[in-house]
Design a protein around this motif. Structure first.
Motif, short mmCIF file in Angstrom:
data_model
loop_
_atom_site.label_atom_id
_atom_site.label_comp_id
_atom_site.label_asym_id
_atom_site.label_seq_id
_atom_site.Cartn_x
_atom_site.Cartn_y
_atom_site.Cartn_z
N LYS A 50 0.84 -1.21 0.00
CA LYS A 50 0.00 0.00 0.00
C LYS A 50 0.87 1.25 0.00
O LYS A 50 0.57 2.21 -0.71
CB LYS A 50 -0.93 0.01 1.21
CG LYS A 50 -2.08 -0.95 1.11
CD LYS A 50 -3.18 -0.74 2.14
CE LYS A 50 -2.73 -0.48 3.53
NZ LYS A 50 -3.82 -0.47 4.52
N ILE A 53 2.18 1.84 -3.51
CA ILE A 53 1.18 2.44 -4.42
C ILE A 53 1.07 3.94 -4.17
O ILE A 53 1.03 4.74 -5.10
CB ILE A 53 -0.19 1.75 -4.25
CG1 ILE A 53 -0.17 0.36 -4.87
CG2 ILE A 53 -1.31 2.58 -4.84
CD1 ILE A 53 -0.14 0.34 -6.39
N LYS A 54 1.03 4.34 -2.90
CA LYS A 54 0.92 5.76 -2.57
C LYS A 54 2.17 6.53 -2.99
O LYS A 54 2.07 7.64 -3.52
CB LYS A 54 0.65 5.93 -1.08
CG LYS A 54 -0.74 5.44 -0.71
CD LYS A 54 -1.00 5.48 0.76
CE LYS A 54 -2.38 4.92 1.06
NZ LYS A 54 -2.67 4.83 2.46
N ALA A 57 2.05 6.92 -6.78
CA ALA A 57 1.10 7.95 -7.20
C ALA A 57 1.65 9.35 -6.94
O ALA A 57 1.50 10.25 -7.77
CB ALA A 57 -0.23 7.76 -6.48
N TYR A 68 -3.85 12.92 -10.41
CA TYR A 68 -3.93 12.46 -9.02
C TYR A 68 -5.39 12.28 -8.59
O TYR A 68 -5.72 11.34 -7.87
CB TYR A 68 -3.20 13.42 -8.09
CG TYR A 68 -2.99 12.86 -6.70
CD1 TYR A 68 -2.03 11.89 -6.48
CD2 TYR A 68 -3.77 13.29 -5.63
CE1 TYR A 68 -1.85 11.35 -5.22
CE2 TYR A 68 -3.59 12.75 -4.37
CZ TYR A 68 -2.61 11.78 -4.17
OH TYR A 68 -2.45 11.24 -2.92
N PHE A 71 -6.51 9.06 -9.90
CA PHE A 71 -5.95 7.99 -9.08
C PHE A 71 -6.78 7.80 -7.81
O PHE A 71 -7.10 6.68 -7.43
CB PHE A 71 -4.49 8.28 -8.72
CG PHE A 71 -3.98 7.42 -7.60
CD1 PHE A 71 -3.65 6.10 -7.81
CD2 PHE A 71 -3.84 7.94 -6.32
CE1 PHE A 71 -3.19 5.30 -6.77
CE2 PHE A 71 -3.39 7.15 -5.27
CZ PHE A 71 -3.06 5.83 -5.51
N LYS A 72 -7.13 8.90 -7.15
CA LYS A 72 -7.89 8.82 -5.90
C LYS A 72 -9.27 8.19 -6.13
O LYS A 72 -9.80 7.55 -5.23
CB LYS A 72 -8.04 10.20 -5.26
CG LYS A 72 -6.74 10.79 -4.74
CD LYS A 72 -6.07 9.91 -3.73
CE LYS A 72 -6.56 10.12 -2.35
NZ LYS A 72 -5.86 9.31 -1.35
N GLU A 75 -8.44 4.46 -6.09
CA GLU A 75 -7.47 3.99 -5.10
C GLU A 75 -8.00 2.79 -4.30
O GLU A 75 -7.27 1.82 -4.08
CB GLU A 75 -7.09 5.13 -4.16
CG GLU A 75 -6.04 4.73 -3.14
CD GLU A 75 -5.64 5.87 -2.23
OE1 GLU A 75 -4.57 5.74 -1.60
OE2 GLU A 75 -6.37 6.87 -2.13
N ASP A 76 -9.25 2.84 -3.87
CA ASP A 76 -9.81 1.71 -3.11
C ASP A 76 -9.84 0.43 -3.93
O ASP A 76 -9.54 -0.65 -3.42
CB ASP A 76 -11.22 2.05 -2.61
CG ASP A 76 -11.22 3.11 -1.52
OD1 ASP A 76 -10.17 3.26 -0.84
OD2 ASP A 76 -12.24 3.79 -1.35
N ILE A 120 -6.55 3.77 -14.20
CA ILE A 120 -6.67 5.19 -13.83
C ILE A 120 -7.26 6.02 -14.96
O ILE A 120 -8.13 6.85 -14.75
CB ILE A 120 -5.30 5.74 -13.36
CG1 ILE A 120 -4.89 5.06 -12.05
CG2 ILE A 120 -5.35 7.25 -13.20
CD1 ILE A 120 -3.45 5.29 -11.66
#
Length: 124
Positions: A50, A53-54, A57, A68, A71-72, A75-76, A120
């Protein structure tokens, strides 16, 4: 014949590298049991993925607010299917501090950039 083989190997290695993104991620994870259990180890590796991944990004979309934001949105979904996108290639540091009940990990991680980009970009 030998030269053709060398050229093919170089060609396929370049293709393989162009679809993946490598980075190094570190983390310390506390565990509450008397010893490090398999579930603690799995959870620590999951947290490391995790974090990767962050970090990916933040590096990829630095200065790109719309990217971004896209991406958000997913993200889940990425986190739920993290094993499809993130692979731990090697552990550079794997230290179990039994006295402090802490697992310290540093790993070389490979991210399937092409799959992430498709996901994305489809969210926008």
């Amino acid at each position: 014949m030998k030269y053709i083989l060398v050229i093919l190997i170089l060609f396929f290695s370049i293709i393989n590298q162009s679809f993946s993104y490598e980075l190094k991620v570190s983390g310390s994870y506390k565990y509450g049991t008397w010893g490090l259990k398999e579930d603690d180890r799995i959870e620590a590796e999951y947290d490391l993925k995790k974090d990767a991944i962050k970090k990916y990004a933040n590096e990829k979309f630095k200065g790109n607010k719309s990217g971004y934001r896209d991406f958000k949105k997913v993200e889940d979904l990425i986190i739920q299917n993290i094993d499809d996108f993130v692979n731990i290639v090697a552990f550079l540091v794997d230290d179990n501090d039994k006295k402090n009940k802490t697992l310290k990990l540093t790993a070389k991680i490979e991210i399937n950039e092409m799959e992430l980009d498709f996901l994305i970009s489809d969210s926008s």
